[in-house]
Scaffold this active site. Structure first.
Site, PDB file in Angstrom:
ATOM      1  N   LYS A  23       0.853  -1.190   0.000  1.00 41.16           N
ATOM      2  CA  LYS A  23       0.000   0.000   0.000  1.00 41.16           C
ATOM      3  C   LYS A  23       0.886   1.238   0.000  1.00 41.16           C
ATOM      4  O   LYS A  23       1.454   1.626   1.013  1.00 41.16           O
ATOM      5  CB  LYS A  23      -0.928   0.057   1.211  1.00 41.16           C
ATOM      6  CG  LYS A  23      -2.008   1.111   0.996  1.00 41.16           C
ATOM      7  CD  LYS A  23      -2.417   1.850   2.250  1.00 41.16           C
ATOM      8  CE  LYS A  23      -1.692   3.113   2.571  1.00 41.16           C
ATOM      9  NZ  LYS A  23      -1.858   4.252   1.686  1.00 41.16           N
ATOM     10  N   GLU A  26      -1.200   7.455  -0.408  1.00 44.35           N
ATOM     11  CA  GLU A  26      -2.221   7.913  -1.375  1.00 44.35           C
ATOM     12  C   GLU A  26      -1.708   9.113  -2.169  1.00 44.35           C
ATOM     13  O   GLU A  26      -2.187   9.385  -3.272  1.00 44.35           O
ATOM     14  CB  GLU A  26      -3.528   8.267  -0.655  1.00 44.35           C
ATOM     15  CG  GLU A  26      -3.351   9.105   0.571  1.00 44.35           C
ATOM     16  CD  GLU A  26      -4.263  10.317   0.637  1.00 44.35           C
ATOM     17  OE1 GLU A  26      -4.955  10.579  -0.338  1.00 44.35           O
ATOM     18  OE2 GLU A  26      -4.239  10.992   1.677  1.00 44.35           O
ATOM     19  N   GLY A  72       6.931   5.085   7.955  1.00 44.23           N
ATOM     20  CA  GLY A  72       6.072   6.259   8.095  1.00 44.23           C
ATOM     21  C   GLY A  72       6.331   6.924   9.431  1.00 44.23           C
ATOM     22  O   GLY A  72       7.412   6.772  10.019  1.00 44.23           O
ATOM     23  N   GLY A  85       3.009   4.438  13.280  1.00 46.18           N
ATOM     24  CA  GLY A  85       3.711   3.204  13.656  1.00 46.18           C
ATOM     25  C   GLY A  85       3.095   2.582  14.904  1.00 46.18           C
ATOM     26  O   GLY A  85       2.900   1.370  14.984  1.00 46.18           O
ATOM     27  N   GLU A 144      10.102   1.453  10.189  1.00 43.72           N
ATOM     28  CA  GLU A 144      11.081   2.513   9.905  1.00 43.72           C
ATOM     29  C   GLU A 144      10.350   3.823  10.119  1.00 43.72           C
ATOM     30  O   GLU A 144       9.470   4.180   9.332  1.00 43.72           O
ATOM     31  CB  GLU A 144      11.576   2.415   8.447  1.00 43.72           C
ATOM     32  CG  GLU A 144      12.323   1.151   8.106  1.00 43.72           C
ATOM     33  CD  GLU A 144      13.714   1.100   8.715  1.00 43.72           C
ATOM     34  OE1 GLU A 144      14.253   2.186   9.057  1.00 43.72           O
ATOM     35  OE2 GLU A 144      14.250   0.005   8.858  1.00 43.72           O
ATOM     36  N   CYS A 178      13.175  11.432   6.630  1.00 46.78           N
ATOM     37  CA  CYS A 178      13.335  10.882   7.981  1.00 46.78           C
ATOM     38  C   CYS A 178      14.728  11.163   8.531  1.00 46.78           C
ATOM     39  O   CYS A 178      14.911  11.320   9.717  1.00 46.78           O
ATOM     40  CB  CYS A 178      13.068   9.378   7.962  1.00 46.78           C
ATOM     41  SG  CYS A 178      14.099   8.478   6.800  1.00 46.78           S
ATOM     42  N   GLU A 216       9.559  16.309  14.839  1.00 44.84           N
ATOM     43  CA  GLU A 216       9.891  16.255  13.417  1.00 44.84           C
ATOM     44  C   GLU A 216       9.126  17.357  12.688  1.00 44.84           C
ATOM     45  O   GLU A 216       7.909  17.283  12.558  1.00 44.84           O
ATOM     46  CB  GLU A 216       9.415  14.891  12.873  1.00 44.84           C
ATOM     47  CG  GLU A 216      10.454  14.128  12.156  1.00 44.84           C
ATOM     48  CD  GLU A 216       9.883  12.888  11.475  1.00 44.84           C
ATOM     49  OE1 GLU A 216       8.724  12.507  11.699  1.00 44.84           O
ATOM     50  OE2 GLU A 216      10.643  12.313  10.693  1.00 44.84           O
TER      51      GLU A 216
HETATM   52  P1  NDP Z   1       2.371   8.475   7.755  1.00 43.82           P
HETATM   53  O1  NDP Z   1       2.739   7.731   8.969  1.00 43.82           O
HETATM   54  O2  NDP Z   1       1.317   9.507   7.837  1.00 43.82           O
HETATM   55  O3  NDP Z   1       1.892   7.461   6.608  1.00 43.82           O
HETATM   56  C1  NDP Z   1       2.696   6.391   6.187  1.00 43.82           C
HETATM   57  C2  NDP Z   1       1.817   5.365   5.498  1.00 43.82           C
HETATM   58  O4  NDP Z   1       0.918   4.809   6.454  1.00 43.82           O
HETATM   59  C3  NDP Z   1       0.949   5.940   4.386  1.00 43.82           C
HETATM   60  O5  NDP Z   1       0.853   5.001   3.345  1.00 43.82           O
HETATM   61  C4  NDP Z   1      -0.379   6.128   5.093  1.00 43.82           C
HETATM   62  O6  NDP Z   1      -1.479   6.133   4.212  1.00 43.82           O
HETATM   63  C5  NDP Z   1      -0.412   4.901   5.975  1.00 43.82           C
HETATM   64  N1  NDP Z   1      -1.318   5.006   7.118  1.00 43.82           N
HETATM   65  C6  NDP Z   1      -1.864   6.105   7.679  1.00 43.82           C
HETATM   66  N2  NDP Z   1      -2.647   5.756   8.733  1.00 43.82           N
HETATM   67  C7  NDP Z   1      -2.601   4.405   8.826  1.00 43.82           C
HETATM   68  C8  NDP Z   1      -3.174   3.445   9.716  1.00 43.82           C
HETATM   69  N3  NDP Z   1      -3.963   3.809  10.733  1.00 43.82           N
HETATM   70  N4  NDP Z   1      -2.880   2.150   9.518  1.00 43.82           N
HETATM   71  C9  NDP Z   1      -2.070   1.747   8.526  1.00 43.82           C
HETATM   72  N5  NDP Z   1      -1.503   2.612   7.641  1.00 43.82           N
HETATM   73  C10 NDP Z   1      -1.759   3.926   7.797  1.00 43.82           C
HETATM   74  O7  NDP Z   1       3.722   9.063   7.180  1.00 43.82           O
HETATM   75  P2  NDP Z   1       3.944  10.019   5.951  1.00 43.82           P
HETATM   76  O8  NDP Z   1       3.443   9.379   4.702  1.00 43.82           O
HETATM   77  O9  NDP Z   1       3.423  11.370   6.326  1.00 43.82           O
HETATM   78  O10 NDP Z   1       5.541  10.022   5.860  1.00 43.82           O
HETATM   79  C11 NDP Z   1       6.301  10.807   6.672  1.00 43.82           C
HETATM   80  C12 NDP Z   1       6.822  10.032   7.876  1.00 43.82           C
HETATM   81  O11 NDP Z   1       7.538   8.888   7.442  1.00 43.82           O
HETATM   82  C13 NDP Z   1       7.807  10.836   8.688  1.00 43.82           C
HETATM   83  O12 NDP Z   1       7.560  10.668  10.063  1.00 43.82           O
HETATM   84  C14 NDP Z   1       9.147  10.219   8.315  1.00 43.82           C
HETATM   85  O13 NDP Z   1      10.143  10.411   9.282  1.00 43.82           O
HETATM   86  C15 NDP Z   1       8.789   8.799   8.110  1.00 43.82           C
HETATM   87  N6  NDP Z   1       9.778   8.130   7.260  1.00 43.82           N
HETATM   88  C16 NDP Z   1      10.657   7.245   7.819  1.00 43.82           C
HETATM   89  C17 NDP Z   1      11.655   6.662   7.053  1.00 43.82           C
HETATM   90  C18 NDP Z   1      12.621   5.677   7.652  1.00 43.82           C
HETATM   91  O14 NDP Z   1      13.229   4.939   6.886  1.00 43.82           O
HETATM   92  N7  NDP Z   1      12.795   5.629   8.963  1.00 43.82           N
HETATM   93  C19 NDP Z   1      11.799   6.990   5.644  1.00 43.82           C
HETATM   94  C20 NDP Z   1      10.822   7.914   5.159  1.00 43.82           C
HETATM   95  C21 NDP Z   1       9.848   8.455   5.951  1.00 43.82           C
HETATM   96  P3  NDP Z   1      -2.010   7.485   3.506  1.00 43.82           P
HETATM   97  O15 NDP Z   1      -1.024   8.560   3.744  1.00 43.82           O
HETATM   98  O16 NDP Z   1      -2.103   7.080   2.086  1.00 43.82           O
HETATM   99  O17 NDP Z   1      -3.339   7.789   4.113  1.00 43.82           O
END
Ligand code: NDP
Length: 510
Positions: free
Chosen positions: A181, A184, A234, A239, A256, A290, A388
């Site tokens: 997934k 979006e 994310g 997480g 991650e 990140c 962050e």
């Molecule tokens: P989010 O945590 O908002 O979203 C990450 C993914 O999780 C998206 O596909 C999102 O879907 C999905 N998601 C949202 N809510 C849920 C849920 N309740 N259950 C399951 N999946 C869900 O992160 P961002 O997309 O805003 O990315 C930024 C974040 O990612 C930052 O905190 C960054 O530090 C971290 N990150 C970490 C990395 C690492 O390697 N450590 C690398 C890159 C980013 P949708 O958005 O489509 O609704």
């Protein structure tokens, strides 16, 4: 380069077929830099996620993929790397349009993604377990590495193809099947990858890609009883949600997550090199990263001069249209993210930090661009030092000596990465070992290699991606004990060993 006249139209991939969402719903995406429609995708629901999981489950339980020879899996992964390279220009274009990142940077990420598939291809034939020939003449002990099963993969919007390439080739190399997934906001290149996987010869159902919102699609994957592992990249906040949702079947969870990464600069460092890395570290990907070096810890004696140099250098960083070859910093991904960044700028000022540069938006007719922003007089308790920001905002904090630097660096819930800048090897290693983070860069910043594992301490993550551990994450260990020759020890065998004496107690009985 210009944005396209018509948005790209996509379907999603389930069980080898490109399909619409069951209820036919779709959604669109505008380029955050140009405000024009660039993508149109199926809006999946939980039932679409269920279909995808069922396909991945069948492909794992019945399909040939988990039992395919390593050499064959390696050939497949190698073909994917070649196809990514062949299509890199268009993939980079799609990513620049959807995410707002500079096209030049996106091209580099496509090459890095191809490199990850290539590296996983090489690892495929190295995956092995262990054996014990020391258990006695009648016993052989084997530890087999088996694929863990169906893996749900949830990715963020900031490095779409790169992040799925840190997971998927390693899972496939191990023999797993997957449901992916993407965010979006930026699903285009992940869907393109689906076509590439088919072209490279992937059997139906091994990889399924479902587009839609985190809730319900991601949430369904996290809770699904037929998913054996969830690999999530994310925010730390989401997480926590996926860990809670995964409890139903106690699936393995790899995370991650976010970071508040310090670059620690000592007075004896090569300050010219550090200056370049500081500016790169905080403005790269508009700070939506990140690994962003969003906290600068600088030794007090040099703080004022270094701050001036950073402000001067920041003024000349090219911010603007991601499709312009000269651009280094592109657009902010959406309005919500822009509001969040500006909210942190306001909080920094309210809490008493000194705004030395930027803090606002560029006055453009289209799109959302934040100026390179520098705060100093930041204290470790301020929100811009702890949270962050995910924008091009640098927080400068001063320290007296190495002990204080380590204390400040560790004063966070995160632990993703850090950098140390010094010419003194004792300081470099002392601080590097003292900081609790998954990656430490010494006199460099944000390099990455497929060979080197990546992941977070504390609330920056669980588990490791990349490196040889990157494939092992997607395996279970099975122990096999093989008895050889006639049985010589009897627990109870009337007439042979009837004195009631137990000669061998297995660990399970002890
Ligand atoms: P989010 O945590 O908002 O979203 C990450 C993914 O999780 C998206 O596909 C999102 O879907 C999905 N998601 C949202 N809510 C849920 C849920 N309740 N259950 C399951 N999946 C869900 O992160 P961002 O997309 O805003 O990315 C930024 C974040 O990612 C930052 O905190 C960054 O530090 C971290 N990150 C970490 C990395 C690492 O390697 N450590 C690398 C890159 C980013 P949708 O958005 O489509 O609704």
């Amino acid at each position: 380069m210009n944005p396209p006249h018509e948005p790209y139209r996509y379907e999603m991939l389930i069980d080898g077929r490109w399909i619409e969402a069951r209820d036919g719903r779709r959604y669109g995406r505008e380029s955050p830099a140009h405000d024009v429609a660039v993508g149109d995708y199926p809006l999946a629901g939980a039932d679409d996620a269920d279909l995808a999981v069922a396909a991945a489950r069948r492909a794992f339980d019945e399909g040939p993929w988990p039992h395919t020879r390593g050499a064959e899996r390696a050939r497949f992964l190698g073909r994917v790397a070649e196809l990514i390279r062949a299509q890199a220009e268009e993939l980079a274009y799609i990513e620049a349009l959807e995410s707002g990142k500079p096209i030049v940077q996106a091209r580099g990420e496509m090459e890095s993604a191809a490199g990850l598939w290539e590296y996983a291809a090489a690892l495929t034939r190295q995956l092995h377990g262990d054996s014990y020939n020391t258990l006695g003449a009648d016993m052989l002990g084997l530890m087999l590495r088996e694929p863990i099963g169906v893996v749900g993969m949830i990715t963020p919007w900031n490095f779409p193809l790169l992040i799925i390439s840190q997971k998927l080739p390693f899972a496939l190399a191990a023999g797993c099947t997957a449901v992916v997934k993407p965010s979006e906001l930026t699903p285009g290149t992940t869907l393109r990858l689906g076509h590439i996987l088919q072209e490279a010869g992937l059997p139906d159902g091994v990889v399924n890609i479902v587009t839609g919102d985190g809730v319900p699609v991601g949430a369904r994957l996290a809770e699904h009883p037929a998913v054996d592992m969830l690999s999530f990249t994310g925010s730390t906040e989401v997480g926590r949600h996926v860990v809670a949702a995964s409890a139903g079947n106690l699936k393995r969870v790899a995370l991650e997550l976010g970071g508040k990464n310090p670059q620690i600069v000592f007075a004896d460092a090569d300050l010219d090199a550090a200056l370049d890395a500081i500016v790169f570290g905080v403005y790269f990907n508009a700070g939506e990263c990140c690994n962003s070096g969003s906290r600068l810890l600088v030794q007090r004696d040099i703080a004022a001069d270094l701050r001036e140099a950073i402000v001067q250098r920041s003024r000349s960083v090219p911010v603007g249209d991601p499709l312009d070859e000269a651009t280094k910093v592109g657009a902010i991904v959406n309005q919500e993210q822009l509001d969040k960044i500006l909210g942190y700028v306001a909080a920094g000022q309210q809490e008493g930090a000194a705004l030395r540069l930027g803090g606002g938006c560029l006055p453009t007719e289209r799109g959302r661009f934040v100026e390179p922003t520098v705060f100093d007089a930041v204290t470790p308790a301020m929100s811009i030092a702890r949270e962050e920001v995910f924008g091009p905002v640098l927080s400068i904090i001063t320290f007296e000596d190495a002990a204080e630097a380590v204390r400040i660096a560790n004063d966070t819930m995160y632990g993703l990465s850090a950098a140390v800048w010094t010419r003194d090897v004792d300081t470099a290693f002392g601080v590097g070992r003292g900081v609790r983070a998954g990656t430490i860069w010494i006199n460099t910043f944000m390099d990455g290699y497929p060979e080197l594992s990546f992941g977070g301490y504390n609330q920056s993550g669980l588990g490791r991606e990349l490196g040889r551990f990157g494939i092992e994450e997607f395996t279970e260990l099975k122990t096999i004990q093989l008895h050889l020759g006639p049985r010589t020890n009897w627990w109870h065998r009337p007439g042979v060993n009837d004195n009631g004496h137990v000669e061998r107690v297995s660990p399970a009985e002890s």
